[in-house]
Enzyme design. Structure first.
Site, mmCIF file in Angstrom:
data_model
loop_
_atom_site.group_PDB
_atom_site.id
_atom_site.type_symbol
_atom_site.label_atom_id
_atom_site.label_comp_id
_atom_site.label_asym_id
_atom_site.label_seq_id
_atom_site.Cartn_x
_atom_site.Cartn_y
_atom_site.Cartn_z
ATOM 1 C CB CYS A 105 -3.726 29.852 41.769
ATOM 2 S SG CYS A 105 -5.029 30.075 42.999
ATOM 3 C CG HIS A 161 -5.093 28.204 37.729
ATOM 4 N ND1 HIS A 161 -5.239 28.986 38.861
ATOM 5 C CD2 HIS A 161 -5.589 28.952 36.699
ATOM 6 C CE1 HIS A 161 -5.794 30.135 38.540
ATOM 7 N NE2 HIS A 161 -6.011 30.136 37.229
#
Length: 477
Positions: A105, A161
């Protein structure tokens, strides 16, 4: 496609690699199955060179989370039905050889937001970010900051993130508004993150970021926020990064309150692995989550159409990396965390009615940083001279019919390396063995040609090492 309209070797390879998805071995044959079980005809991509836009496009950039290459019915999933995304593909261009910037990610998001290899920034070395020590430094130019400075309104909804408060935030990196979560995963109802922290925030550049309390299903909440954003009247062109967490673990669908309560109980009891939900999920549950993602995207696209902005909005849909446990990647090998094709090749669809014809398929290899360069060019923004991009703009290919320049696609993770040049891919996995694959003939990466193509292997390895030498080293440990 060749200039004369025939099928090039690369195009044919893309078709072979997409056999499961498209059910076709030749350009112009029947395309991917739709949700109704019928097929539509896709034609090889050709730029609509006679069109001109009246204005700079709005940009709606949508990411699924850990969605595998073949998890959409338009990419060959045998059991998942995604009619809204299939319709988006019919209205635009479906890419068969699109790649994420990395196999997890955070690094992919760094590569998209900066347009550079993740290894050029300290935060990009975390695979993925798991603590508060690193993040996307606020002084680094981003897609959002560059577009903002070029006159765009910018927003990010959903998963960030790229670092945690107090030092890192979308509102410190160019996004004027933010609503979403900071961490890599959260429980869909309680909004508890990996360490048991509450992780839903709302912020803007003037007020900072503050917790936002809403215990409904997360995908519903961010879908509503996205509907409000795209349906609003903006005085400026806009960029919205819409980052779903679906279908990332935990495997909890809308209505699964009992499963949610069990995961929450374990989190509060100190189980640091509870969110990973290794004792949960199923093919049926994964199907439910992906189909919910599809409906949510459809809801946002319907709001965009009602707003009257559809024609002048470039919509992109893709994934941040390959799929995980329940994902369908056939015929690719590997999945998330690996630099095999299944870890980095992802679905990608683009639609821009004002400039791009629908019903098309493209087999040109490209990766996340290319979209950064593309969007900057389309928006009339320039990269920062001190932070040169590693991506190549696709604007000439998409709008002017130009051939994409031959260039290498490069990936590096701790323990793995990969480089693609044309049909060939150099790969070294955790077994520390140099391998070479012809992706046209062997998209599954099973026929290692290293022994027969020693000179080519050496060239690609040297090219990888030359790029690697320009990146930050991984910290020891």
């Amino acid at each position: 496609m060749s200039p004369t309209g025939g099928i090039s070797r690369r195009t044919f390879g893309g078709l072979v690699g997409a056999t499961a998805a498209a059910g076709t071995l030749a350009a112009g044959a029947a395309g991917p199955a739709t949700a109704a079980g019928t097929t539509h005809r896709e034609r090889p991509f050709r730029a609509a060179t006679g069109r001109r836009a009246a204005r700079r496009p709005n940009i709606l950039f949508i990411l699924g989370d850990d969605l595998g290459w073949a998890d959409l019915s338009s990419y060959g999933s045998p059991h998942i039905r995604t009619p809204h995304l299939d319709r988006l593909a019919r209205q635009g261009v479906r890419f068969t050889q699109a790649y994420a910037g990395s196999s997890t990610c955070s690094p992919t998001r760094f590569s998209l937001y900066t347009g550079r290899f993740p290894g050029r920034t300290e935060g990009g070395l975390a695979e993925p970010i798991a603590d508060r020590s690193v993040g996307l430094e606020p002084d680094h130019p981003t897609l959002a900051s560059l577009l903002r400075d070029a006159g765009y309104a910018t927003g990010l909804i959903g998963k960030w993130h790229c670092g945690y408060l107090p030092d890192f935030s979308p509102t410190r990196s160019g996004w004027e508004t933010f609503f979403g979560n900071f961490g890599g995963a959260l429980e869909y109802y309680s909004k508890l993150g990996l360490a048991g922290e509450y992780d839903l925030y709302e912020g803007n550049v003037t007020e900072g970021d503050a917790e936002y309390r809403d215990l409904r299903y997360y995908t519903r909440i961010i879908t509503e926020r996205a509907v409000d954003f795209v349906g609003g009247r903006q005085a400026r062109p806009w960029l919205l990064n819409l980052n779903f967490t679906t279908p990332h673990w935990p495997w909890i669908a809308d209505g699964d309150e009992a499963a949610s309560a069990d995961v929450v109980r374990r989190i509060k009891a100190g189980d640091r692995g509870a969110l990973q939900h290794r004792d949960g999920g199923s093919l049926a549950k994964y199907q439910e989550m992906v189909e919910d993602l599809d409906r949510s995207v459809g809801t946002v696209l319907a709001a965009l159409k009602r707003s009257g902005q559809e024609r002048d909005t470039l919509v992109f849909f893709g994934s941040d990396n390959g799929g995980e446990r329940w994902s369908y990647n056939w015929p690719l090998s590997g999945n998330k965390f690996t630099l095999q094709e299944g870890g980095i090749r992802v679905p990608a669809i683009v639609r821009w009615p004002a400039r791009i014809d629908g019903g098309q398929v493209s087999h040109e290899p490209h990766f996340s940083p290319d979209w950064t360069a593309t969007l900057l060019e389309l928006a009339g923004a320039r990269p920062h001279r001190a932070y040169p991009l590693d991506g190549t703009s696709l604007a000439g290919y998409l709008l002017r019919g130009e051939r994409l320049p031959e260039r290498d696609l490069f990936w590096r993770t701790r323990g793995e390396r990969a480089l693609r040049r044309g049909d060939w891919k150099y790969y070294r996995g955790t077994q520390k063995k140099d391998q070479l694959f012809n992706l046209t003939e062997d998209p599954r990466e099973q026929a290692d040609r290293a022994g027969a193509e020693g000179r080519r292997l050496a060239e690609l390895r040297a090219a990888w090492e030359a790029v690697d030498a320009t990146l930050l080293p991984y910290p020891e440990g």
